[in-house]
Structure formats: C-alpha cells, structure tokens
Design an enzyme around this catalytic site. Structure first.
Site, PDB file in Angstrom:
ATOM      1  N   GLU A 177      28.803   0.274 208.461  1.00 35.16           N
ATOM      2  CA  GLU A 177      29.395   1.254 207.541  1.00 35.16           C
ATOM      3  C   GLU A 177      30.790   1.696 207.984  1.00 35.16           C
ATOM      4  O   GLU A 177      30.932   2.642 208.759  1.00 35.16           O
ATOM      5  CB  GLU A 177      28.481   2.494 207.414  1.00 35.16           C
ATOM      6  CG  GLU A 177      29.051   3.527 206.440  1.00 35.16           C
ATOM      7  CD  GLU A 177      28.201   4.783 206.296  1.00 35.16           C
ATOM      8  OE1 GLU A 177      27.208   4.940 207.038  1.00 35.16           O
ATOM      9  OE2 GLU A 177      28.545   5.618 205.450  1.00 35.16           O
ATOM     10  N   LYS A 222      27.793  -1.372 204.245  1.00 37.64           N
ATOM     11  CA  LYS A 222      27.764  -0.098 203.517  1.00 37.64           C
ATOM     12  C   LYS A 222      29.194   0.431 203.408  1.00 37.64           C
ATOM     13  O   LYS A 222      29.671   1.163 204.284  1.00 37.64           O
ATOM     14  CB  LYS A 222      26.851   0.898 204.246  1.00 37.64           C
ATOM     15  CG  LYS A 222      26.840   2.289 203.617  1.00 37.64           C
ATOM     16  CD  LYS A 222      25.675   3.121 204.111  1.00 37.64           C
ATOM     17  CE  LYS A 222      25.769   4.541 203.590  1.00 37.64           C
ATOM     18  NZ  LYS A 222      24.513   5.279 203.728  1.00 37.64           N
TER      19      LYS A 222
END
Ligand code: 13P
Length: 335
Positions: A177, A222
C-alpha cells in the site's frame, strides 16, 4: 498443507468481494470514536469490531478478508470466541497490519517513512500461527511544494519491497500500500498532479518489488485512486475512473491478480461510484475491488454510536455499504 500464496491472493479479490480495513491503530480508532463521543477503551473497541465481524450476511457475501490491528488479531468477542474464528467461520480471511506507523522522515519536512521492518519475519511467523493469511504495510507520500522528494519515494518503496518479500517467505500474502495522500496539507493539488506522482511512485515500487524478488502473483496492490486534493475542485466520476485506470495500466504488471483500493477520505458514495465506473467500460487485466476503511465503516460507526441497542442498525448500515461496494466491484452499482 500450506495454501499457495497465489490462491490466497485470488481469494482476496474474488468476484464481487473485497476487503474490510478494520486495522485502525489505537490512535486512529480513538479519533474515530471521538467523532461519536465515545471513549476508546479495549472493551469499546472490541464491541465495535464484534458488531462488524458478526454482520453475517455482509461477511459471507461481500468481505473476502479483514485487515486487523494486532490487538484485534488476539482479541476475543464478548462470549469468548476468538475474532479470528468468527471471521473464518464466515468464510473470510484474517489479515494483519504489520507496519508500526508512518513517522516523520529525517531531513524531509512534511514527509514520512513507515517503520516496522526490524524483527518483522519473527512477528509474521507469530501472526501466521494466529491465523493471519495476509498482511498490510502502508507507505505514505505527501504532495506539496517541492514534494514528494525522490528520497521519500525511494525509502518508502524499498521498505514496501522488503516487507513484501518477508511476508512471502513467511507464507503470508502482502498487501502493498503506497498511499499518495489526498487529505494531507495543503491538499490543494489537482488530479493531474496526483496522476503524475502516483505513476512515479508505482513505477518505483514495482521496480523495487522486482529487485526484492517478490512473486507478483502472490501479492495485492492497495493504491489510492487518481483524485484531486481534498481542498481542490472535484473531478467527475468518469475523469477519476479514466485517469486511475490509465496510471494503473502504465505501471502495474498483469501478473498482479488484484488491486484493492483504499478510500483515503472520499465519501462512502464517492468511493463506491468511482470503483463501479472503473469496473464498467474498461478492459482490465486485474480484478479491481475495495479495501476500504472509512468508506465501509463511517455510516455503521455513526449509526451504532457506541450503544448496544443500536448494534442491529449498525450492522444493517455496514451490510448496505458492503453490498453497494460489491456491486461496484462488478461494475453494476447505479446511483
Ligand atoms: P481508508 O479506506 O479509510 O483510507 O483506509 C484504508 C486503509 O487501510 C488505509 O491504510
């Protein structure tokens, strides 16, 4: 037998399912509880998360996995059932946030570096034993005058790559992420600046993942969507979808099975609308779904308000948002 990382990753982004990010750190959940005037005690945190995880319909139909904070991974519901067992019984996968937070980066004002690599492999083994099958690490990139710096992009990218390799070595699927913030300061940048920075960040991250020998088929990305800064004008849903798909196609190899977006401060409806637009009308090599925190929880948290008598209503609110995002993951959400 150990499950294959590739199979777990595919399960995480299965058609019409996505992830519930319920991994707010103790500091962040306190901020969320402050908004409903609730003191953040261990019991309150347990009750809130129990409400979510016992939303049976939502969990079974729409939530492929739940990202937990360490406290919750080892926590039990009021009746003594471990949360991990409740999540597994719904056919969902328990996951764990393993970074220990984005800290101010030395000599880089207003920029951050995420910590938590020391001793990470040992922690991952412990989490795997406790039932976690995937993990999350969030690097934060801020946009501003002279920002982001190459130094902060490179340092965060290398940390993400080292984390991802350690996860795979511990039989855990890494969620990678790198978040380019929309709601940081000053938050006045436009959507094209977000596109430019996100492309730079993702190119760097995939180069570092390659150098770290990470198996792309056994990870999930992500990212943020390509969006205006929070204090700037608001681009249309179509523009967000088009620019996000363009940046992702330019940077994310098709070997990656799935991309699960963060909501990052978008309203619940915006996050759903943007996801649905990307999933209708574009030919995509990966599954595109949600890994939302606020956009899945906001209405449920407010409806619950810390009161036992509101649990059923809170669960309905959560189930509704999860159902809408499930439709969006299939490109079928309509206003
Ligand atoms: P938001 O969807 O609220 O941005 O949270 C997702 C997340 O996990 C951020 O790290």
């Amino acid at each position: 037998m150990t499950e294959r990382l590739e199979d777990i990753a595919i399960k995480m982004v299965a058609d019409g399912k996505g992830l519930l990010a319920a991994d707010e750190s103790t500091g962040t959940i306190k901020k969320r509880f402050d908004s409903i005037n609730l003191e953040s005690t261990e019991t309150a945190r347990r009750d809130y998360r129990e409400m979510l995880f016992r939303s049976d319909d939502a969990m079974k139909k729409y939530i492929s996995g739940v990202i937990l904070y360490e406290e919750t991974l080892f926590q039990r519901a009021a009746d003594g059932t471990p949360f991990v067992d409740i999540i597994k019984a719904a056919g969902s996968l328990p996951g764990i946030k393993v970074d220990i937070g984005a800290k101010p980066m030395a000599f880089h004002p207003h920029e951050f570096i995420t910590e938590g690599l020391d001793g990470l492999y040992e922690r991952l083994r412990k989490y795997h034993e406790a039932g976690a099958r995937f993990a999350k690490w969030r690097g934060v990139i801020t946009i501003g005058e002279q920002r982001p710096s190459w130094g902060s992009i490179k340092a965060n990218s290398q940390s993400l790559a080292r984390y991802a390799a350690l996860c795979q070595q511990a039989d855990i699927v890494p969620i990678v992420e790198p978040e380019v913030l929309m709601d940081g300061e000053p938050g006045t940048h436009d959507i094209d600046r977000c596109a430019e920075v996100t492309q730079w960040v993702l190119q760097t991250v995939f180069a570092d993942l390659f150098d770290a020998r990470v198996n792309l088929e056994g990870m999930i990305l992500k990212p943020n969507m390509i969006i205006d800064g929070k204090k700037a004008r608001k681009a249309s849903v179509e523009e967000v979808a088009e620019k996000t798909v363009k940046v992702l196609k330019a940077t994310v190899p098709s070997a990656v099975p799935g991309i699960a977006f963060l909501s990052g401060g978008q309203s619940s409806e915006e996050a759903t609308a943007h996801l649905s637009a990307m999933n209708s009308g574009y030919d995509l090599p990966w599954s595109l779904t949600y890994s939302y925190g606020r956009a899945l929880q906001d209405t449920a948290l407010k409806t619950w308000g810390g009161k036992q008598e509101n649990v059923a209503a809170g669960q309905r609110a959560f189930t509704h948002r999860a159902a809408m995002n499930s439709l969006a993951a299939k490109g079928n959400w309509k206003q």
